[in-house]
Design a protein around this motif. Structure first.
Motif, PDB file in Angstrom:
ATOM      1  N   ILE A   1      40.492  48.080  49.200  1.00  0.00           N
ATOM      2  CA  ILE A   1      39.153  47.728  49.004  1.00  0.00           C
ATOM      3  C   ILE A   1      39.283  48.773  48.008  1.00  0.00           C
ATOM      4  N   VAL A   2      37.863  48.447  46.987  1.00  0.00           N
ATOM      5  CA  VAL A   2      38.193  49.242  45.751  1.00  0.00           C
ATOM      6  C   VAL A   2      35.700  49.450  45.567  1.00  0.00           C
TER       7      VAL A   2
ATOM      8  N   ASP B   1      35.395  47.027  30.497  1.00  0.00           N
ATOM      9  CA  ASP B   1      37.178  46.961  30.404  1.00  0.00           C
ATOM     10  C   ASP B   1      37.375  47.629  30.655  1.00  0.00           C
ATOM     11  N   SER B   2      36.972  48.879  31.356  1.00  0.00           N
ATOM     12  CA  SER B   2      37.853  50.105  32.566  1.00  0.00           C
ATOM     13  C   SER B   2      36.571  50.112  33.977  1.00  0.00           C
ATOM     14  N   TYR B   3      36.613  50.654  34.519  1.00  0.00           N
ATOM     15  CA  TYR B   3      36.492  51.773  35.727  1.00  0.00           C
ATOM     16  C   TYR B   3      36.365  52.641  36.211  1.00  0.00           C
ATOM     17  N   MET B   4      35.976  54.140  36.397  1.00  0.00           N
ATOM     18  CA  MET B   4      36.577  54.612  37.134  1.00  0.00           C
ATOM     19  C   MET B   4      36.408  54.875  38.993  1.00  0.00           C
TER      20      MET B   4
ATOM     21  N   ALA C   1      44.221  40.022  50.422  1.00  0.00           N
ATOM     22  CA  ALA C   1      43.056  40.004  49.305  1.00  0.00           C
ATOM     23  C   ALA C   1      42.342  41.597  48.772  1.00  0.00           C
ATOM     24  N   VAL C   2      41.482  41.524  47.931  1.00  0.00           N
ATOM     25  CA  VAL C   2      40.933  42.870  47.259  1.00  0.00           C
ATOM     26  C   VAL C   2      39.432  42.793  47.513  1.00  0.00           C
TER      27      VAL C   2
ATOM     28  N   GLY D   1      38.760  56.194  45.149  1.00  0.00           N
ATOM     29  CA  GLY D   1      40.265  56.089  45.363  1.00  0.00           C
ATOM     30  C   GLY D   1      40.039  54.539  46.303  1.00  0.00           C
ATOM     31  N   ILE D   2      41.243  53.530  45.058  1.00  0.00           N
ATOM     32  CA  ILE D   2      41.866  52.609  45.965  1.00  0.00           C
ATOM     33  C   ILE D   2      42.351  51.823  47.092  1.00  0.00           C
TER      34      ILE D   2
END
Length: 304
Positions: A20-21, A32-35, A100-101, A39-40
């Protein structure tokens, strides 16, 4: 060893792990990226797991059958069933446990990315195990994950009632047809259907379905039985809506609870709406389902 009707519902397939994100918005713009401050989180719980969880929470004797890998994901699935006291028969899967994500937006909507490498075309449930469990069951809920389609003839031969959830079927993909036309109770989301009523009636006319339910999120659900299409309003969630993960599975579980208890289809759908609304208040990082007492208490205030 189970004996005759020691199992209320045999759940086939749909065991796995979701990562889970929580993302700031959906669709997620390219960067390019995410903070990710929240949490993940990896937790056991795909469609079969959540149906089994919902059924068990409602007091139904539940047994889950699927293929699991000897891997960390499989350990999470086994732990969930052990902690929730849900019987599990895990067939070894060399390709690994399904995973899965899920990207979850602030409004609770999700985008799921499924890893379909965790299976092989020749995967099958051992027929002796499937027959033994089917003979001990009142009903079977069949996930659309492989290799569940190959189990349908055995279940039909055993004489158990069959339900399935087609999820976001578009009404055209032939993969779903074996499930749609072999089940007595068919659930489907309206998400990808251009004409839900036409699809629902086609399922009923071409297959065995006595009841077809199309869930429509906050718009409620549509119920087709005896040729009559009716609308079932959405229930008011008992708390803030944080996540839609598992709402359809909760709906199916509560509907089957009503059906196995002898309730008419419309009342079963009302049960489903109540449980689905509750599921939307549970964060995707958790695995929780509405209890029997809570469902019946809320249903008592819902006019028949």
């Amino acid at each position: 060893m189970e004996h005759a009707e020691d199992i209320d519902v045999l759940v086939l397939g749909g065991a796995g792990v979701d990562t889970i994100v929580y993302v700031p918005e959906l669709p997620l713009p390219y960067a390019d990226s995410y903070m990710i401050d929240s949490g993940i989180h990896a937790r056991a719980g795909q469609t079969g797991d959540f149906v089994a969880l919902g059924l068990a929470a409602l007091g139904l004797r539940t047994h889950h059958l699927d293929l699991l890998g000897d891997d960390p994901e499989g350990d999470l699935v086994r732990a969930l069933h052990r902690d929730k006291d849900i019987a599990l028969t895990a067939i070894p899967q060399p390709a690994g446990t399904k995973r899965a994500v899920n990207l979850v937006g602030p409004d609770g909507r999700r985008l799921s990315l499924y890893d379909n490498s965790r299976g092989r075309p020749d995967d099958r449930f051992p027929e002796d195990i499937l027959r033994r469990l089917a003979a001990a069951s009142r009903h079977a809920h069949v996930s659309i994950t492989h290799p569940c389609a190959e189990a349908l003839p055995v279940l039909r031969e055993a004489g158990v009632g069959i339900s399935t959830d087609l999820h976001n079927w578009d009404g055209e993909n032939p993969y779903h047809e074996a499930f749609a036309y072999e089940a007595d109770v068919v659930f489907v989301s309206v998400t990808a259907l251009t004409d839900p009523e036409t699809t629902m009636r086609r399922i009923a006319e071409r297959g065995r379905a006595e009841v077809v339910v199309a869930t429509a999120g906050a718009k409620g659900a549509y119920l087709l039985t005896d040729g009559e299409l009716t609308h079932v309003p959405a229930a008011v969630p008992p708390g803030p809506v944080v996540d839609s993960n598992g709402a359809g599975d909760a709906f199916a579980s509560a509907f089957l609870f009503g059906r196995l208890g002898g309730e008419p289809p419309h009342r079963c759908a009302e049960y489903g709406a109540l449980a689905g609304a509750y599921a939307c208040t549970v964060p995707a990082t958790e695995s929780a389902a509405m209890s029997r007492d809570a469902l019946l208490a809320r249903a008592a205030t819902t006019p028949r």
